[in-house]
Design a protein around this motif. Structure first.
Motif, PDB file in Angstrom:
ATOM      1  N   TYR A  57      88.687  65.010   1.723  1.00 33.85           N
ATOM      2  CA  TYR A  57      89.931  64.798   0.977  1.00 33.85           C
ATOM      3  C   TYR A  57      89.948  65.564  -0.340  1.00 33.85           C
ATOM      4  O   TYR A  57      90.975  65.622  -0.997  1.00 33.85           O
ATOM      5  N   THR A  58      88.809  66.129  -0.715  1.00 37.59           N
ATOM      6  CA  THR A  58      88.709  66.786  -2.020  1.00 37.59           C
ATOM      7  C   THR A  58      89.241  68.210  -2.001  1.00 37.59           C
ATOM      8  O   THR A  58      89.418  68.792  -3.069  1.00 37.59           O
ATOM      9  N   GLU A  59      89.481  68.762  -0.835  1.00 37.37           N
ATOM     10  CA  GLU A  59      89.970  70.141  -0.717  1.00 37.37           C
ATOM     11  C   GLU A  59      91.335  70.143  -0.056  1.00 37.37           C
ATOM     12  O   GLU A  59      91.531  69.499   0.972  1.00 37.37           O
ATOM     13  N   SER A  60      92.274  70.878  -0.635  1.00 32.72           N
ATOM     14  CA  SER A  60      93.605  70.948  -0.038  1.00 32.72           C
ATOM     15  C   SER A  60      93.798  72.241   0.752  1.00 32.72           C
ATOM     16  O   SER A  60      94.590  72.285   1.682  1.00 32.72           O
ATOM     17  N   GLU A  61      93.075  73.291   0.387  1.00 34.51           N
ATOM     18  CA  GLU A  61      93.187  74.577   1.079  1.00 34.51           C
ATOM     19  C   GLU A  61      92.327  74.501   2.340  1.00 34.51           C
ATOM     20  O   GLU A  61      91.188  74.038   2.306  1.00 34.51           O
ATOM     21  N   ILE A  62      92.862  74.954   3.466  1.00 38.19           N
ATOM     22  CA  ILE A  62      92.244  74.718   4.769  1.00 38.19           C
ATOM     23  C   ILE A  62      90.878  75.394   4.926  1.00 38.19           C
ATOM     24  O   ILE A  62      89.966  74.815   5.514  1.00 38.19           O
ATOM     25  N   VAL A  63      90.717  76.610   4.404  1.00 33.87           N
ATOM     26  CA  VAL A  63      89.409  77.270   4.518  1.00 33.87           C
ATOM     27  C   VAL A  63      88.375  76.535   3.677  1.00 33.87           C
ATOM     28  O   VAL A  63      87.247  76.301   4.118  1.00 33.87           O
ATOM     29  N   ALA A  64      88.755  76.130   2.475  1.00 33.55           N
ATOM     30  CA  ALA A  64      87.843  75.369   1.614  1.00 33.55           C
ATOM     31  C   ALA A  64      87.489  74.030   2.256  1.00 33.55           C
ATOM     32  O   ALA A  64      86.330  73.592   2.205  1.00 33.55           O
ATOM     33  N   LYS A  65      88.454  73.389   2.887  1.00 31.07           N
ATOM     34  CA  LYS A  65      88.204  72.125   3.574  1.00 31.07           C
ATOM     35  C   LYS A  65      87.234  72.338   4.735  1.00 31.07           C
ATOM     36  O   LYS A  65      86.326  71.539   4.956  1.00 31.07           O
ATOM     37  N   THR A  66      87.390  73.443   5.437  1.00 32.49           N
ATOM     38  CA  THR A  66      86.506  73.775   6.559  1.00 32.49           C
ATOM     39  C   THR A  66      85.086  74.009   6.071  1.00 32.49           C
ATOM     40  O   THR A  66      84.128  73.499   6.653  1.00 32.49           O
ATOM     41  N   VAL A  67      84.948  74.770   5.000  1.00 28.72           N
ATOM     42  CA  VAL A  67      83.627  75.054   4.432  1.00 28.72           C
ATOM     43  C   VAL A  67      82.956  73.752   3.978  1.00 28.72           C
ATOM     44  O   VAL A  67      81.763  73.540   4.225  1.00 28.72           O
ATOM     45  N   LYS A  68      83.717  72.870   3.328  1.00 25.79           N
ATOM     46  CA  LYS A  68      83.174  71.588   2.889  1.00 25.79           C
ATOM     47  C   LYS A  68      82.744  70.744   4.088  1.00 25.79           C
ATOM     48  O   LYS A  68      81.679  70.118   4.076  1.00 25.79           O
ATOM     49  N   ALA A  69      83.529  70.742   5.147  1.00 25.82           N
ATOM     50  CA  ALA A  69      83.189  69.981   6.354  1.00 25.82           C
ATOM     51  C   ALA A  69      81.937  70.548   7.017  1.00 25.82           C
ATOM     52  O   ALA A  69      81.104  69.790   7.525  1.00 25.82           O
ATOM     53  N   ILE A  70      81.779  71.860   6.986  1.00 23.16           N
ATOM     54  CA  ILE A  70      80.570  72.483   7.539  1.00 23.16           C
ATOM     55  C   ILE A  70      79.355  72.048   6.731  1.00 23.16           C
ATOM     56  O   ILE A  70      78.320  71.682   7.290  1.00 23.16           O
ATOM     57  N   GLN A  71      79.475  72.070   5.406  1.00 18.08           N
ATOM     58  CA  GLN A  71      78.383  71.639   4.532  1.00 18.08           C
ATOM     59  C   GLN A  71      77.997  70.187   4.820  1.00 18.08           C
ATOM     60  O   GLN A  71      76.823  69.865   4.970  1.00 18.08           O
ATOM     61  N   GLU A  72      78.991  69.321   4.913  1.00 17.83           N
ATOM     62  CA  GLU A  72      78.734  67.912   5.198  1.00 17.83           C
ATOM     63  C   GLU A  72      78.141  67.730   6.595  1.00 17.83           C
ATOM     64  O   GLU A  72      77.274  66.875   6.810  1.00 17.83           O
ATOM     65  N   SER A  73      78.568  68.545   7.534  1.00 17.81           N
ATOM     66  CA  SER A  73      78.051  68.474   8.905  1.00 17.81           C
ATOM     67  C   SER A  73      76.587  68.867   8.968  1.00 17.81           C
ATOM     68  O   SER A  73      75.797  68.244   9.686  1.00 17.81           O
ATOM     69  N   LYS A  74      76.227  69.893   8.217  1.00 13.90           N
ATOM     70  CA  LYS A  74      74.823  70.323   8.187  1.00 13.90           C
ATOM     71  C   LYS A  74      73.936  69.205   7.666  1.00 13.90           C
ATOM     72  O   LYS A  74      72.843  68.974   8.184  1.00 13.90           O
ATOM     73  N   GLU A  75      74.412  68.506   6.639  1.00 14.94           N
ATOM     74  CA  GLU A  75      73.651  67.392   6.086  1.00 14.94           C
ATOM     75  C   GLU A  75      73.529  66.261   7.106  1.00 14.94           C
ATOM     76  O   GLU A  75      72.472  65.660   7.260  1.00 14.94           O
ATOM     77  N   LEU A 114      73.669  66.593  10.384  1.00 10.18           N
ATOM     78  CA  LEU A 114      72.832  67.051  11.505  1.00 10.18           C
ATOM     79  C   LEU A 114      71.355  66.824  11.252  1.00 10.18           C
ATOM     80  O   LEU A 114      70.590  66.647  12.195  1.00 10.18           O
ATOM     81  N   ALA A 115      70.964  66.820   9.993  1.00 10.55           N
ATOM     82  CA  ALA A 115      69.555  66.575   9.663  1.00 10.55           C
ATOM     83  C   ALA A 115      69.101  65.204  10.177  1.00 10.55           C
ATOM     84  O   ALA A 115      67.935  65.011  10.484  1.00 10.55           O
ATOM     85  N   LEU A 116      70.025  64.283  10.297  1.00  9.19           N
ATOM     86  CA  LEU A 116      69.705  62.953  10.806  1.00  9.19           C
ATOM     87  C   LEU A 116      69.354  62.980  12.293  1.00  9.19           C
ATOM     88  O   LEU A 116      68.751  62.049  12.810  1.00  9.19           O
ATOM     89  N   PHE A 117      69.752  64.044  12.970  1.00 13.94           N
ATOM     90  CA  PHE A 117      69.516  64.164  14.403  1.00 13.94           C
ATOM     91  C   PHE A 117      68.298  65.011  14.737  1.00 13.94           C
ATOM     92  O   PHE A 117      67.969  65.191  15.900  1.00 13.94           O
ATOM     93  N   ASP A 118      67.654  65.559  13.712  1.00 13.04           N
ATOM     94  CA  ASP A 118      66.469  66.392  13.925  1.00 13.04           C
ATOM     95  C   ASP A 118      65.301  65.484  14.280  1.00 13.04           C
ATOM     96  O   ASP A 118      64.767  64.764  13.446  1.00 13.04           O
ATOM     97  N   THR A 119      64.887  65.532  15.541  1.00 12.19           N
ATOM     98  CA  THR A 119      63.819  64.648  16.005  1.00 12.19           C
ATOM     99  C   THR A 119      62.448  65.283  15.889  1.00 12.19           C
ATOM    100  O   THR A 119      61.441  64.630  16.117  1.00 12.19           O
TER     101      THR A 119
END
Length: 80
Positions: free
Chosen positions: A53-71, A73-78
């Motif tokens: 919700y912190t980004e209104s521009e779609i590319v910035a929102k995508t980049v933020k979602a990718i960053q959050e997704s990477k974090e 995904l670390a929970l799934f590293d077995t």
């Protein structure tokens, strides 16, 4: 004579990502690069994208979602 062409699972993922970013091809390219054809990455990215919700521009929102997704995904590293 026309045949039915079925969409592949990878194409389904990419089409959904394109739709999610409102058909912004720059944002879609970033999302597709991150997700690839990985079902888990796709699911996590979609969830994170809807939570940004912190980004209104779609590319910035995508980049933020990718960053959050990477974090997340670390929970799934077995492997440790």
């Amino acid at each position: 004579m026309s045949g039915t062409v079925e969409i592949t699972p990878a194409q389904t993922i990419r089409l959904r990502l394109l739709e999610m970013v409102n058909y912004d091809t720059a944002a879609a390219a970033k999302a597709i690069e991150f997700v690839g054809d990985d079902v888990l990455k796709n699911a996590i990215f979609q969830q994170q994208f809807s939570r940004v919700y912190t980004e209104s521009e779609i590319v910035a929102k995508t980049v933020k979602a990718i960053q959050e997704s990477k974090e997340a995904l670390a929970l799934f590293d077995t492997e440790a």
